[in-house]
Scaffold this motif. Structure first.
Motif, short mmCIF file in Angstrom:
data_model
loop_
_atom_site.label_atom_id
_atom_site.label_comp_id
_atom_site.label_asym_id
_atom_site.label_seq_id
_atom_site.Cartn_x
_atom_site.Cartn_y
_atom_site.Cartn_z
N MET A 48 0.84 -1.20 0.00
CA MET A 48 0.00 0.00 0.00
C MET A 48 0.88 1.25 0.00
SD MET A 48 -3.04 -1.40 2.48
CE MET A 48 -3.71 0.19 2.81
N LYS A 49 1.93 1.23 0.82
CA LYS A 49 2.86 2.36 0.87
C LYS A 49 3.58 2.50 -0.47
CE LYS A 49 5.23 5.63 2.87
NZ LYS A 49 4.65 6.91 3.13
N GLN A 50 3.92 1.38 -1.08
CA GLN A 50 4.59 1.39 -2.38
C GLN A 50 3.70 2.07 -3.42
OE1 GLN A 50 5.91 -2.49 -3.69
NE2 GLN A 50 5.91 -1.89 -5.83
N SER A 51 2.42 1.78 -3.40
CA SER A 51 1.49 2.42 -4.35
C SER A 51 1.49 3.93 -4.18
CB SER A 51 0.08 1.87 -4.16
OG SER A 51 0.02 0.51 -4.51
N GLU A 52 1.51 4.39 -2.93
CA GLU A 52 1.55 5.83 -2.66
C GLU A 52 2.83 6.45 -3.21
OE1 GLU A 52 1.13 6.68 1.53
OE2 GLU A 52 -0.54 5.27 1.72
N GLY A 57 5.76 9.62 -7.21
CA GLY A 57 7.05 9.70 -7.91
C GLY A 57 8.24 9.81 -6.97
N GLU A 58 8.12 9.31 -5.76
CA GLU A 58 9.19 9.40 -4.76
C GLU A 58 10.12 8.19 -4.91
OE1 GLU A 58 7.77 10.47 -0.80
OE2 GLU A 58 5.85 11.00 -1.74
N ILE A 59 11.02 8.28 -5.85
CA ILE A 59 11.87 7.15 -6.22
C ILE A 59 12.83 6.75 -5.10
CG2 ILE A 59 13.55 6.30 -7.91
CD1 ILE A 59 10.67 6.73 -8.97
N GLY A 60 13.44 7.70 -4.40
CA GLY A 60 14.38 7.37 -3.32
C GLY A 60 13.70 6.57 -2.22
N ALA A 61 12.56 7.05 -1.77
CA ALA A 61 11.81 6.35 -0.72
C ALA A 61 11.32 5.00 -1.23
CB ALA A 61 10.63 7.20 -0.24
N LEU A 62 10.94 4.95 -2.50
CA LEU A 62 10.48 3.69 -3.10
C LEU A 62 11.60 2.65 -3.09
CD1 LEU A 62 8.33 2.04 -4.61
CD2 LEU A 62 9.16 3.09 -6.73
N LEU A 63 12.80 3.06 -3.43
CA LEU A 63 13.92 2.11 -3.43
C LEU A 63 14.22 1.58 -2.03
CD1 LEU A 63 16.31 3.81 -6.01
CD2 LEU A 63 14.90 1.76 -6.34
N ARG A 64 14.12 2.45 -1.02
CA ARG A 64 14.33 1.99 0.36
C ARG A 64 13.23 1.00 0.76
NH1 ARG A 64 15.79 7.33 0.54
NH2 ARG A 64 13.78 8.05 1.32
N LEU A 65 12.00 1.29 0.38
CA LEU A 65 10.89 0.40 0.70
C LEU A 65 11.08 -0.96 0.02
CD1 LEU A 65 7.23 1.03 1.12
CD2 LEU A 65 7.84 -0.50 -0.72
N LEU A 66 11.52 -0.94 -1.23
CA LEU A 66 11.73 -2.20 -1.95
C LEU A 66 12.83 -3.05 -1.31
CD1 LEU A 66 11.34 -1.01 -5.65
CD2 LEU A 66 9.70 -2.32 -4.27
N SER A 67 13.80 -2.39 -0.71
CA SER A 67 14.86 -3.11 -0.01
C SER A 67 14.28 -3.86 1.19
CB SER A 67 15.95 -2.14 0.44
OG SER A 67 16.91 -2.80 1.22
N VAL A 68 13.43 -3.19 1.95
CA VAL A 68 12.78 -3.83 3.10
C VAL A 68 11.87 -4.95 2.62
CG1 VAL A 68 11.14 -3.44 5.00
CG2 VAL A 68 12.94 -1.77 4.54
N LYS A 69 11.15 -4.66 1.55
CA LYS A 69 10.22 -5.66 1.00
C LYS A 69 10.97 -6.90 0.54
CE LYS A 69 6.26 -5.64 -2.05
NZ LYS A 69 5.57 -4.86 -3.08
N ASP A 121 -2.06 -8.15 -7.02
CA ASP A 121 -2.78 -7.09 -7.73
C ASP A 121 -2.09 -5.74 -7.55
OD1 ASP A 121 -4.70 -8.81 -8.73
OD2 ASP A 121 -6.19 -8.34 -7.18
N MET A 122 -1.66 -5.44 -6.32
CA MET A 122 -0.96 -4.18 -6.06
C MET A 122 0.35 -4.12 -6.84
SD MET A 122 -1.57 -3.13 -2.06
CE MET A 122 -1.16 -4.70 -1.33
N GLU A 123 1.05 -5.24 -6.91
CA GLU A 123 2.31 -5.29 -7.64
C GLU A 123 2.08 -5.00 -9.12
OE1 GLU A 123 5.58 -5.65 -6.76
OE2 GLU A 123 4.85 -5.44 -4.72
N ARG A 124 1.05 -5.63 -9.70
CA ARG A 124 0.74 -5.39 -11.11
C ARG A 124 0.38 -3.92 -11.34
NH1 ARG A 124 -0.99 -10.71 -10.95
NH2 ARG A 124 -3.01 -10.24 -10.07
N ASP A 125 -0.43 -3.35 -10.45
CA ASP A 125 -0.83 -1.96 -10.56
C ASP A 125 0.39 -1.03 -10.46
OD1 ASP A 125 -2.88 0.16 -10.68
OD2 ASP A 125 -2.31 0.53 -8.58
N LYS A 129 1.91 1.51 -13.35
CA LYS A 129 2.11 2.93 -13.11
C LYS A 129 3.57 3.33 -13.32
CE LYS A 129 -1.82 3.59 -10.10
NZ LYS A 129 -2.31 3.58 -8.74
N MET A 130 4.49 2.50 -12.87
CA MET A 130 5.90 2.80 -13.07
C MET A 130 6.27 2.75 -14.56
SD MET A 130 7.45 3.70 -10.34
CE MET A 130 9.16 3.53 -10.78
N THR A 131 5.68 1.82 -15.29
CA THR A 131 5.94 1.73 -16.73
C THR A 131 5.41 2.98 -17.43
OG1 THR A 131 5.87 -0.68 -16.67
CG2 THR A 131 5.51 0.36 -18.81
N ALA A 132 4.20 3.41 -17.06
CA ALA A 132 3.63 4.63 -17.65
C ALA A 132 4.50 5.84 -17.31
CB ALA A 132 2.20 4.83 -17.15
#
Length: 183
Positions: A48-52, A57-69, A121-125, A129-132
């Motif tokens: 859910m946080k990843q979707s936000e 467009g917060e790429i830095g925070a997204l990369l940190r979240l993906l590391s935890v994930k 489903d969230m991952e696909r969404d 969005k990232m592809t777009a």
């Protein structure tokens, strides 16, 4: 390679093998299902946080979240591996400590399936969005590059071309006078 009692022994290989005892009790099964459930709940929250973050467009925070994930995915894989021997068991023949323990594990297992479906489903969404977003940025970069190329070509052309003649309002060549005086 080392020597033990005068014999050559390869240290990379154990001298004796200890067979692993696998705990296939329903208590262990319940524990693993609870671990799986807890891991999927955390992954769902992160999804859910990843979707936000993707929307913002917060790429830095997204990369940190993906590391935890990623760490959660590794933990989930380890739990799934430990659950593998239970797949061969007949679920109806398992002996549970109580009907409540069986019900709790059954409910958690069902919730795990629902959580996993939502996470996918969230991952696909997020991926869409990232592809777009990537395509939008690529288009903007392409436009900027094209504009830069056109500007550079125009500048080169301006430097190479002689100054065009000046015309009067009646389309006749106007005389160009040098009005600068030398003093």
């Amino acid at each position: 390679v080392a020597r033990r009692n005068g014999e050559m022994v390869n240290c990379a290989q154990p001298v004796t093998t200890v067979s692993a005892v696998i705990d296939l009790t329903t208590d262990k099964l319940a524990e693993l299902i609870a671990q799986r459930h807890a891991c999927l709940v955390q992954m769902h929250k992160l999804g859910m946080k990843q979707s936000e973050l993707v929307r913002g467009g917060e790429i830095g925070a997204l990369l940190r979240l993906l590391s935890v994930k990623n760490q959660l995915i590794v933990a989930l894989q380890a739990t799934e591996y430990q659950l593998t021997p239970f797949h061969d068991q007949d679920a109806e023949r398992r002996e549970w400590s109580s009907p409540a323990a069986r019900e709790r594990s059954s409910r958690q297992a069902a919730e795990c399936q629902a959580l996993l479906a939502e996470i996918m489903d969230m991952e696909r969404d997020s991926e869409q969005k990232m592809t777009a977003r990537r395509d939008l940025v690529a288009g903007q970069l392409q436009a900027a590059q094209s504009a830069g190329n056109a500007r550079r070509a125009y500048q080169v052309h301006q430097r190479q071309s002689p100054r065009p003649p000046a015309f009067d309002a009646d389309d006749t060549l106007a005389s160009q006078l040098d009005l600068q005086s030398e003093t």
